[in-house]
Design a protein around this motif. Structure first.
Motif, PDB file in Angstrom:
ATOM      1  N   GLU A   1      -8.126  -5.567  -1.071  1.00  0.00           N
ATOM      2  CA  GLU A   1      -8.435  -4.763  -2.259  1.00  0.00           C
ATOM      3  C   GLU A   1      -9.770  -4.031  -2.098  1.00  0.00           C
ATOM      4  O   GLU A   1      -9.884  -2.852  -2.443  1.00  0.00           O
TER       5      GLU A   1
ATOM      6  N   ARG B   1      -2.036  -2.090  -4.793  1.00  0.00           N
ATOM      7  CA  ARG B   1      -3.334  -2.269  -4.161  1.00  0.00           C
ATOM      8  C   ARG B   1      -3.687  -3.747  -3.961  1.00  0.00           C
ATOM      9  O   ARG B   1      -4.857  -4.117  -3.834  1.00  0.00           O
ATOM     10  N   THR B   2      -2.657  -4.566  -3.923  1.00  0.00           N
ATOM     11  CA  THR B   2      -2.868  -5.990  -3.674  1.00  0.00           C
ATOM     12  C   THR B   2      -1.649  -6.554  -2.965  1.00  0.00           C
ATOM     13  O   THR B   2      -0.563  -5.959  -3.005  1.00  0.00           O
TER      14      THR B   2
ATOM     15  N   LEU C   1      -9.413  -1.055   0.359  1.00  0.00           N
ATOM     16  CA  LEU C   1      -8.771   0.100  -0.269  1.00  0.00           C
ATOM     17  C   LEU C   1      -9.718   0.794  -1.236  1.00  0.00           C
ATOM     18  O   LEU C   1      -9.714   2.030  -1.352  1.00  0.00           O
ATOM     19  N   GLN C   2     -10.563   0.025  -1.935  1.00  0.00           N
ATOM     20  CA  GLN C   2     -11.558   0.639  -2.814  1.00  0.00           C
ATOM     21  C   GLN C   2     -12.539   1.492  -2.019  1.00  0.00           C
ATOM     22  O   GLN C   2     -12.972   2.551  -2.470  1.00  0.00           O
TER      23      GLN C   2
ATOM     24  N   TRP D   1       0.835  -1.201   0.000  1.00  0.00           N
ATOM     25  CA  TRP D   1       0.000   0.000   0.000  1.00  0.00           C
ATOM     26  C   TRP D   1       0.874   1.257   0.000  1.00  0.00           C
ATOM     27  O   TRP D   1       0.642   2.190  -0.765  1.00  0.00           O
TER      28      TRP D   1
END
Length: 263
Positions: free
Chosen positions: A256, A227-228, A259-260, A222
């Motif tokens: 994921e 993002r993974t 974070l979305q 991150w």
């Protein structure tokens, strides 16, 4: 259910005195874990010391830098608190997704974290939000409090009075719910704090391992703009609901999704 005595504690001091007098006594707050255990004779305390009506345990206060949530606050109250939702919306949304309406109406913050079920939601929030657990005897960082499956650093006569959550710049929680219980088959809480060039980023995982844990690989990914991440833990859970590899994959997906949600 085995015969036992019941005592409504009029104060925190008298609740502790009851525990000191009787090592076999147990505290009763919401009872969402304890009552089923009594019914199935998995637990046989000599008496129940009811602390559910103690006003000292039922406050939510927003202070500079942290939010205080009393141990007796119910999940539904965390979810519906306007002040808390403004300070830490991710925590309020987490509470709104615990169990079902009946569990949220009775279950308490203190009871959940003292039980430390490996699939409980709150532990991930406590670890990611740099929470400090306060008892009538001391203060403990969340990372030092959760020690293993259904085990904590709580002493036999120690009572959790509340939790101090650090207020993040932003945070979010994503979990894959067990369809029957609502527990997290895997849940990931992400939190970003101000500080340093890129800020401090913390990721905590529940439901996938024997106890809640930080996820350093996800934090590093991150921070590096990814993002993974791949979740790897020496004590991954495997049971009739999901094998270890499935839970590890769920951790990646929930990271994921969390974070979305920040976006």
């Amino acid at each position: 259910m085995n015969p036992l005595h019941y005592q409504l504690a009029p104060s925190l001091k008298q609740a502790q005195e009851a525990l000191n007098r009787d090592p076999e006594a147990r505290l009763l707050a919401g009872g969402m874990t304890l009552i089923p255990a009594l019914k199935h004779r998995l637990s046989a305390p000599s008496q129940l010391v009811d602390i559910s009506r103690l006003a000292d345990l039922r406050r939510i206060d927003v202070n500079p830098g942290h939010v205080w949530v009393g141990a007796g606050i119910r999940h539904a109250e965390v979810a519906s608190s306007a002040a808390l939702a403004q300070a830490i919306p991710g925590l309020a949304r987490l509470a709104g997704g615990i169990g079902d309406p009946q569990v949220r109406a009775r279950g308490t913050l203190g009871g959940s974290i003292a039980n430390n079920d490996p699939a409980a939601d709150y532990p991930a929030a406590l670890v990611a939000l740099k929470a400090v657990l306060v008892t009538q005897q001391r203060e403990l960082a969340a990372e030092d409090f959760f020690t293993g499956m259904f085990t904590t650093a709580l002493l036999a006569d120690e009572i959790i009075t509340g939790v101090k959550f650090a207020i993040p710049k932003r945070s979010a929680y994503a979990k894959f719910r067990h369809p029957a219980s609502g527990f997290a088959m895997t849940g990931v809480y992400v939190a970003e704090f101000d500080g340093g060039a890129d800020g401090e980023k913390r990721v905590a995982v529940t439901g996938a391992a024997s106890s809640v844990c930080r996820w350093p690989a996800a934090e590093a990914a991150w921070k590096g703009g990814l993002r993974t991440a791949v979740f790897d833990h020496p004590e991954l859970l495997s049971d009739i609901h999901a094998p270890a590899a499935y839970r590890a994959q769920l951790a990646t997906l929930m990271f994921e999704q969390a974070l979305q949600s920040l976006a």
